[in-house]
Design a protein around this motif. Structure first.
Motif, PDB file in Angstrom:
ATOM      1  N   MET A 230      -0.806   9.691  -1.695  1.00  0.00           N
ATOM      2  CA  MET A 230      -1.629   8.558  -2.095  1.00  0.00           C
ATOM      3  C   MET A 230      -3.022   9.027  -2.486  1.00  0.00           C
ATOM      4  O   MET A 230      -3.542  10.011  -1.972  1.00  0.00           O
ATOM      5  CB  MET A 230      -1.701   7.552  -0.946  1.00  0.00           C
ATOM      6  N   ALA A 235      -3.954   3.656  -5.043  1.00  0.00           N
ATOM      7  CA  ALA A 235      -4.181   2.492  -4.185  1.00  0.00           C
ATOM      8  C   ALA A 235      -4.659   1.301  -5.004  1.00  0.00           C
ATOM      9  O   ALA A 235      -4.216   0.163  -4.787  1.00  0.00           O
ATOM     10  CB  ALA A 235      -5.205   2.839  -3.105  1.00  0.00           C
ATOM     11  N   TYR A 278      -5.020   2.978   2.893  1.00  0.00           N
ATOM     12  CA  TYR A 278      -5.496   4.218   2.277  1.00  0.00           C
ATOM     13  C   TYR A 278      -7.020   4.315   2.360  1.00  0.00           C
ATOM     14  O   TYR A 278      -7.562   5.374   2.683  1.00  0.00           O
ATOM     15  CB  TYR A 278      -5.063   4.312   0.813  1.00  0.00           C
TER      16      TYR A 278
END
Length: 338
Positions: A230, A235, A278
């Protein structure tokens, strides 16, 4: 005659997996000349293109090879192959995954008997090392749809609700008529979570569907996946992926369907929470601008733009269904400070 099926395989630095992927397709054809297999190399640097050439010689007249002049990403690769496809149906297959035995024959039987706009299938999670915990999680058979099975359905709202309620919006578990894509529906180039952004829009165009609750695809779980690596751009894309679908849904009678509303709200909440997690994890590694609080607000605004249910309405929907933990988690992240 045009092929009844086009299988679209994007290729980028997948040399260790490509042979097994293509073998799982070719070995099922059994003389069926009605299947077009398209491969597109997106400027691989690991020898994948040379392997494509080798496999094309091994299976003459089976593989149609395409190549981008410069690396353009998964969405662009799929879009090029959609334009080149001649089959009545399209099946997107990632080049590190594989088809399970009998998948093509089962699909052919469904198409011949019912001719649905969309066929949905289940999948198995494929790990190099499977442990008991993976079996206990049910990874050998994951359901991609929640709704009526093994019969032709013409209820578009049921299709959308069944997809959104499971959250399994990947392209490779949905075989669709090429006509549904037209000239205007394509994967978003340069963005992540492209399946989430595109497949609900495709389903919104379908007039009929058939769900086969058997695993046809083995989905390889590897560390380089989008969720395992990620980043801030990912995100942000995750939190916004369903905005175009939410806007398009407003013009559909299904916008008033309770199941569609709850399913979309849950997906919007899940995307928001994944993006906010995140942010929390990245902490000091985030860039100075925009600030973490500004990014968090952007992700909350995406939720509000996508979800047919506001935060309190969704919390009440969770409460009515006895989903206490889900409700607490959602409210925690919606009100979290950054």
């Amino acid at each position: 005659m045009s092929p009844w099926l086009s299988i679209l395989v994007p290729v980028y630095n997948v040399q260790p997996y490509l042979r097994e992927c293509l073998a799982s397709v070719v070995e099922q054809l059994d003389g069926d000349d009605g299947v077009q297999i398209l491969l597109l190399d997106d400027c691989s640097t690991d020898g994948s293109e040379a392997l494509m050439q080798e496999l094309a010689r091994r299976w003459p007249d089976r593989l149609q090879l395409l190549r981008h002049e410069r690396n353009s990403g998964l969405s662009a690769a799929r879009n090029t192959m959609i334009d080149a496809a001649r089959g009545e149906y399209l099946w997107f297959l990632d080049s590190d995954d594989k088809l399970l035995p009998g998948a093509i024959a089962s699909l052919r039987a469904i198409v011949q008997a019912h001719a649905p706009d969309v066929v949905l299938c289940d999948f198995a999670v494929w790990r190099e090392r499977e442990h008991w915990k993976h079996r206990l999680r049910g990874e050998r058979h994951r359901h991609s749809f929640n709704g009526p099975a093994r019969r032709l359905e013409r209820n578009r709202c049921a299709l959308l609700a069944g997809l959104l309620s499971t959250g399994q919006l990947h392209a490779w578990s949905k075989i669709s008529r090429r006509a549904l894509w037209g000239d205007d529906l394509r994967f978003p180039v340069g963005r992540h979570f492209e399946d989430m952004a595109t497949m609900p829009l495709m389903a919104l165009r379908a007039g009929s569907f058939y769900y086969e609750p058997r695993p046809w695809v083995a989905y390889r779980q590897r560390t380089g996946s989008i969720l395992a690596s990620m980043s801030l751009p990912k995100a942000r894309d995750q939190s916004a992926a369903l905005r175009a679908f939410a806007q398009a849904l407003k013009a559909s009678p299904c916008s008033a369907d309770v199941g569609v509303q709850l399913g979309l709200a849950q997906q919007a909440a899940g995307s928001m929470m994944g993006a906010l997690r995140y942010l929390r994890k990245a902490g000091s590694h985030l860039p100075a601008a925009p600030s973490p609080s500004a990014l968090a607000e952007e992700m909350r605004q995406n939720f509000l733009a996508i979800s047919p249910l506001g935060p309190q309405a969704l919390a009440r929907a969770y409460l009515r269904r006895g989903w206490w933990l889900r409700r607490l988690r959602f409210l925690h992240w919606f009100h979290a400070r950054f």
